[in-house]
Design a protein around this motif. Sequence first.
Motif, PDB file in Angstrom:
ATOM      1  N   PRO A 227       0.827  -1.215   0.000  1.00 13.14           N
ATOM      2  CA  PRO A 227       0.000   0.000   0.000  1.00 13.14           C
ATOM      3  C   PRO A 227       0.860   1.264   0.000  1.00 13.14           C
ATOM      4  N   LEU A 228       0.284   2.311  -0.533  1.00 14.37           N
ATOM      5  CA  LEU A 228       1.001   3.564  -0.695  1.00 14.37           C
ATOM      6  C   LEU A 228       1.599   4.082   0.619  1.00 14.37           C
ATOM      7  N   SER A 313      -1.172   5.402  -5.948  1.00 11.91           N
ATOM      8  CA  SER A 313      -1.826   4.212  -5.426  1.00 11.91           C
ATOM      9  C   SER A 313      -2.632   3.549  -6.540  1.00 11.91           C
ATOM     10  N   LEU A 314      -2.303   2.299  -6.834  1.00 12.73           N
ATOM     11  CA  LEU A 314      -3.043   1.588  -7.886  1.00 12.73           C
ATOM     12  C   LEU A 314      -4.272   0.918  -7.299  1.00 12.73           C
ATOM     13  N   SER A 318      -1.210  -2.082  -3.911  1.00  5.45           N
ATOM     14  CA  SER A 318      -0.058  -1.848  -4.781  1.00  5.45           C
ATOM     15  C   SER A 318       0.104  -0.368  -5.149  1.00  5.45           C
ATOM     16  N   THR A 319       1.334  -0.028  -5.372  1.00 13.14           N
ATOM     17  CA  THR A 319       1.712   1.363  -5.577  1.00 13.14           C
ATOM     18  C   THR A 319       2.657   1.450  -6.765  1.00 13.14           C
ATOM     19  N   ASN A 356      14.538  -5.302  -4.811  1.00 13.80           N
ATOM     20  CA  ASN A 356      15.013  -5.166  -3.436  1.00 13.80           C
ATOM     21  C   ASN A 356      13.995  -4.450  -2.570  1.00 13.80           C
ATOM     22  N   LEU A 357      13.366  -3.453  -3.144  1.00  6.63           N
ATOM     23  CA  LEU A 357      12.360  -2.688  -2.417  1.00  6.63           C
ATOM     24  C   LEU A 357      11.195  -3.592  -2.039  1.00  6.63           C
ATOM     25  N   GLU A 358      10.772  -4.360  -2.999  1.00  7.52           N
ATOM     26  CA  GLU A 358       9.665  -5.293  -2.775  1.00  7.52           C
ATOM     27  C   GLU A 358      10.031  -6.249  -1.631  1.00  7.52           C
ATOM     28  N   ALA A 359      11.258  -6.762  -1.703  1.00  7.63           N
ATOM     29  CA  ALA A 359      11.695  -7.713  -0.683  1.00  7.63           C
ATOM     30  C   ALA A 359      11.754  -7.056   0.692  1.00  7.63           C
TER      31      ALA A 359
END
Lengths: 399, 282
Positions: A227-228, A313-314, A318-319, A356-359
């Motif tokens: 989330p955003l 924000s999608l 998810s963002t 990496n950000l996702e992780a």
Amino acid sequence: MSEISLVVNGKAVSGAVEPRTNLADFIRDTLNLTGTHLGCEHGVCGACTVLIDGVPARSCISYALSCGGAEVTTIEGLDEDEITRELRAAFTREHALQCGYCTPGMLVSARDLVVRLPNADEQQIRVAMSGNLCRCTGYVGIIRAVQMTIAERRARGIPPVQGGGRTALGPVGSGHAHAIERVATFHRERDTNSAAAPAGAQIGAPSLDPNWQPQASFEQNFVVHHPLAKVWEFFGQIEEVATCLPGASIKEASPQRATGQIRVKLGPIAAEFGGIAEIERDERTHSGRIQGAGSDARTSSSTRGDLRYTLVSLDAASTRVDVTIGYRLTGMLAQFGRAGLVQDLAARLTSAFAQNLEARLSGRTQSTQPQELSFGGLIGPMIVERARRLWASLLSWRK
Amino acid sequence: MKPARFDYERPRELGAALALLAGDNVTTKVLAGGQSLGPLLNLRLVQPDIVVDITAIPEMIRVEEEADHLVLGACITHADIEDGRVPDVTNGAMRDVAAGIAYRAVRNRGTIGGSLTSADPSADWVSALAALGAEVILRGATGTRTLPVEDYVVGALETSLGTGELLETVRIPRLSKAARWAYVKKCRKTGEFAHAIGAVLVDPERNVWRAVIGATESRPIVAADARELFGGRGDAAALNTFDARIADRILINAGMSDALDRQIHVVALRRAVAQAAETALQ
């Protein structure tokens, strides 16, 4: 230092050279044959062209040591050469030189054409002479002089010689000499300007000139499945963000300002930019701006960059991260003059950063080790990416 | 514009070169003709501890012509190919490509293996040899492995060469007499690195339909079965039915977002296809 022996203008010569000494410097400094000129020193301008084993080659990107045992002919060695004598007369007739700086290289390249080309075709001569730059004449006289010399010789029944008479395979100048093993006491001795200047030193006091304009900019975006609000919070922690950038490290950080380094690698080229960044965030629009400046002492290059990001924000989970990067690169990296290479690097870095950000946001260990490849992160070096465009816009050399 | 200091070794044996490259406490760079490495060294963009000159190793200028392919050592120069000092199995295609590389003074020292290993996306051999379906043979301490050229180049200036590995030879397939080939590059200045490259090889006798879009800033885009570019046709007239929209879609899928960039690359390929259609090889 290593001993080298070769034949220059028909005479056996020898001397001590460093491995990094190019053939042109050996010819000029050790042998005092200063007719060979150095212009660009990376193979583009042609001023340093000499004959090696009878055919033209660039003496600025041929190392003396790799030409051990070769036969080198410089402009001084062509005084009595029949073809060059005819070319000199034609150059004089056609006003094919003004300042004369390019002329030794021009004559060596022109001589090769007189030997090889079947006839005096203007287009062919123009293409073949395009590796020798002249800033005075506009080339018209030079091309005419070469045309005339070829035409006269063919009219006298002198045939062209395929390949300039070369029969051996492999790089000219190579393959004559014995093996060389380095001295056992190898010890890396960096030049002082590389070793002494700490990364970031060149930018001095952090000065982010407000009137600065980027030389190029590009946009990228990626989606993280969080989330955003969570992504926004994470982006507020510069040290955390840096861990997602392969090669980046933060020295000091406050919410408005950070200093650090980033290591960037493009094939065999490695640079480590040290610098500062100023950080702005706008809670209302979920956007931010990071302005940075950095320098790499090793390649004597500096960068200045401006990164703006906006989170969109999608859905609840998810963002999308939209990033715009503007940059300017100066110094050796910029001189490298190849366009577009940085884009490929940027694409790879962005993808590593997004992964990496996702992780990190998922609380996992990073999927990509933070190594050197790097997206010039939230620090000045962002700019690296930008470099590619920059490189493109400058000189281009050819392999 | 002088390189940072480096040490220099010139082994005469392949094994000695491999041993040098396997050392993990120093950075090494392999020197063949030095026409790509030289500028990088002079600009100090590359600062190796040791430069390993491989030109004294006899295998590096090896030439073997077989029934269906030609093997060239990594240190064969562009001029060796241009002048026909090595055999040609490509109906002259490689001679033409070689003659268009940089300038004669560069071609006299620049090598086929060095060019591939420098892996500049705009380099001629990267795209041309991928289009010809050539392979590279890499040698390491434990033996050799063979890769198609398009897999050897993994990105801008990046190859799949491992630590301690050396490109030993390039293996080029022999084209049929009836093969159609064209190679087109777009340069603003003669001899500079290309801004766009299109190459096509249609050799129905060997069932080969290859097309390459190169100078993309990354590895070349290779259509190993290029018939989709010709509306699926696999006959002699296929080259006359080139569909630029499909080429454009391939570029979009490859991530080339700039429309102008795509246009330049599509036109390079379209011109290559048109040339291949017109010109039967000698």
